[in-house]
Design a protein around this motif. Structure first.
Motif, short mmCIF file in Angstrom:
data_model
loop_
_atom_site.label_atom_id
_atom_site.label_comp_id
_atom_site.label_asym_id
_atom_site.label_seq_id
_atom_site.Cartn_x
_atom_site.Cartn_y
_atom_site.Cartn_z
N ASN A 109 0.82 -1.30 0.08
CA ASN A 109 -0.01 -0.03 0.13
C ASN A 109 0.85 1.18 0.06
O ASN A 109 0.42 2.25 -0.59
N TYR A 110 1.99 1.03 0.99
CA TYR A 110 2.79 2.51 0.89
C TYR A 110 3.66 2.71 -0.19
O TYR A 110 4.41 3.63 -0.26
N LYS A 111 3.66 1.78 -1.15
CA LYS A 111 4.39 2.10 -2.50
C LYS A 111 3.54 2.82 -3.50
O LYS A 111 4.18 2.91 -4.54
N PHE A 112 2.42 3.07 -3.41
CA PHE A 112 1.54 3.84 -4.18
C PHE A 112 1.68 5.31 -3.97
O PHE A 112 1.72 5.79 -3.05
N GLY A 113 1.91 6.11 -5.09
CA GLY A 113 1.81 7.52 -5.05
C GLY A 113 0.43 7.94 -5.33
O GLY A 113 -0.49 7.27 -5.26
N ARG A 114 0.49 9.24 -5.84
CA ARG A 114 -0.86 9.55 -6.23
C ARG A 114 -1.52 8.96 -7.29
O ARG A 114 -1.06 8.69 -7.92
N SER A 115 -2.99 8.75 -7.19
CA SER A 115 -3.66 8.28 -8.27
C SER A 115 -3.89 9.48 -9.41
O SER A 115 -4.04 10.53 -8.98
N ASN A 172 5.64 9.91 -10.09
CA ASN A 172 5.54 8.50 -9.50
C ASN A 172 6.53 7.50 -9.94
O ASN A 172 7.37 7.17 -9.15
N LEU A 186 7.31 4.78 -7.48
CA LEU A 186 6.11 4.31 -6.84
C LEU A 186 5.02 3.94 -8.02
O LEU A 186 5.19 3.96 -9.17
N PHE A 201 -3.13 12.49 -1.92
CA PHE A 201 -2.19 11.94 -0.99
C PHE A 201 -1.08 11.25 -1.78
O PHE A 201 -1.25 10.40 -2.88
N GLY A 202 0.15 11.39 -1.46
CA GLY A 202 1.31 10.76 -2.02
C GLY A 202 1.65 9.44 -1.17
O GLY A 202 0.68 9.09 -0.60
N ARG A 203 2.78 8.94 -1.38
CA ARG A 203 3.06 7.65 -0.47
C ARG A 203 2.90 8.04 0.72
O ARG A 203 3.40 8.95 1.52
N SER A 204 2.57 7.14 1.60
CA SER A 204 2.71 7.05 3.11
C SER A 204 3.90 6.95 3.65
O SER A 204 4.83 6.10 3.13
#
Lengths: 260, 260
Positions: free
Chosen positions: A124-130, A152, A157, B127-130
């Motif tokens: 999950n934390y490897k996703f940048g903005r959608s 990204n 990401l 939101f960017g990456r967490s």
């Protein structure tokens, strides 16, 4: 009281105890289907599941004062596929409720953002903005969307890509990929190329859900399943994520990939 | 059959129809509480809600072959607070199941990632990456965490910050902010300063949930409520998001903010 109630991608599975309780306690129940879709259910089946009458609202009505006005004297619920606060429209309803001194509640639901990493085994934390890819009307290819993907990718990401939805039109992943390639040829900053890995989920949340991941150069030859599609442009992969893509999305076993 | 079942932040509210059905159909039910917490419920109350006996597992057992081995002959469910695929551990269980020819299912739950934008009225795609802030043992301040915050801020994106959890320890938002300021003084790339806006959610998902947003220079004087805390480092704000922070997180009304 205005309630924004998330009913998940597939309400048969994703409806929560809180959503059921609040629906049951409402005077009027509305549904919108223009920010996203539900799967495996007709409106009739949804009405049977919650044992209540549902009125389908169009975009114009939802963006008007209609719901906030109804909520002055009654408990009004707006059912929203997925989670209720993904779209600006819904934040607008919350703010309008506050400004009009109408009480409101938000009932969270299972959203695409939750489901996609689970389906593909990506972290999950490897996703940048959608990003969202719009249908290219009048030859309009927004550079901002291209730049978000680029940023990204530069950071390694993953990018969750929402494909445009219209009343009866659903953009396929292949059309989304063609638009991205067209943007690449226009803006030329190396956001994607033929070796970029794309994952496509067909009918997310439904009984017929499936996922395929492959490099762009080969993905067109694979059977991606019917729309609605959700797409992920893959960034740098942890070896566990690569294993997951092989097992969960039939990514080719012997592919050479640079790992994190 | 191994089932990874998300039970949400607050199972009393967030348990889904699918989770209940699959739990009911399981031979053995386990729970882990080290990747996140549940609120407003004891283990006893959770057992009462699902009407089944639950065995709490420690980290070492979950990371061993125990669950996959048990799942060869029985239907085994591992209950996970939030959504089950946030942590690497759970992806590891899925891959181990596949490698051992043990069937598995993932049942999605309501995760922090879903709930936080709803609580604050922030747009999900902003939101960017967490990131996760670890307790600074042996004076270890990971530059990677600092750089992820920096990259999101440069792009105008919000950063969801997970604060470290240990058996009986929960990092407060104030401690998290102090660690970020310490990192700023060490790495000096202008990721944050005293005007950076932080939003803090106390006891997310519980009846006592509350949210406060303010600039770093003033947030220490505000009552942020008890831990567990979740923190968001705010990026560029759309005017609707600013309105939402004022209404939902008592951000000061007359503050001067550069909007998008």
């Amino acid at each position: 009281m205005l309630r924004l109630i998330g009913i998940g991608l597939n309400p048969k599975k994703h409806m929560t105890l809180e959503a059921l309780e609040k629906i049951n306690d409402s005077d009027e129940i509305y549904l919108e289907l223009y920010t996203s879709r539900i799967v495996d259910m007709t409106l009739d089946e949804l009405e049977n599941l919650i044992n209540r009458k549902i009125t389908l609202l169009d975009r114009k009505t939802i963006e008007s004062e209609f719901l906030v006005e109804r909520s002055r004297k009654m408990k009004v619920s707006l059912l929203v596929p997925g989670d209720p606060i993904i779209a600006t429209t819904h934040i607008g309803l919350v703010i309008s409720s506050i400004q009009n001194n109408v009480e409101y509640e938000i009932i969270n639901g299972i959203s695409v953002q939750c489901v996609v990493p689970s389906i593909l085994g990506l972290q999950n934390y490897k996703f940048g903005r959608s990003v969202s890819i719009p249908f290219p009307e009048y030859d309009y290819y927004p550079e901002s969307v291209y730049n978000f993907v680029l940023e990204n990718r530069k950071l390694g990401l993953h990018t969750l890509v929402f494909l445009d939805l219209r009343e009866s039109l659903e953009m396929s992943a292949l059309m989304g990929i063609d638009i991205l390639l067209k943007m690449e040829s226009m803006y030329r900053k190396d956001a994607i190329d033929k070796n970029t890995i794309i994952a496509v989920i067909s009918k997310a949340g439904s009984e017929k859900q499936r996922a395929i991941a492959d490099k762009i150069e080969r993905i067109k030859e694979r059977d991606l399943g019917p729309t609605p599609h959700i797409m992920v442009i893959i960034g740098s992969l942890h070896y566990m994520e690569l294993e997951a893509l092989k097992k969960l999305a039939s990514f080719p076993e012997n592919e050479n990939i640079n790992l994190l």
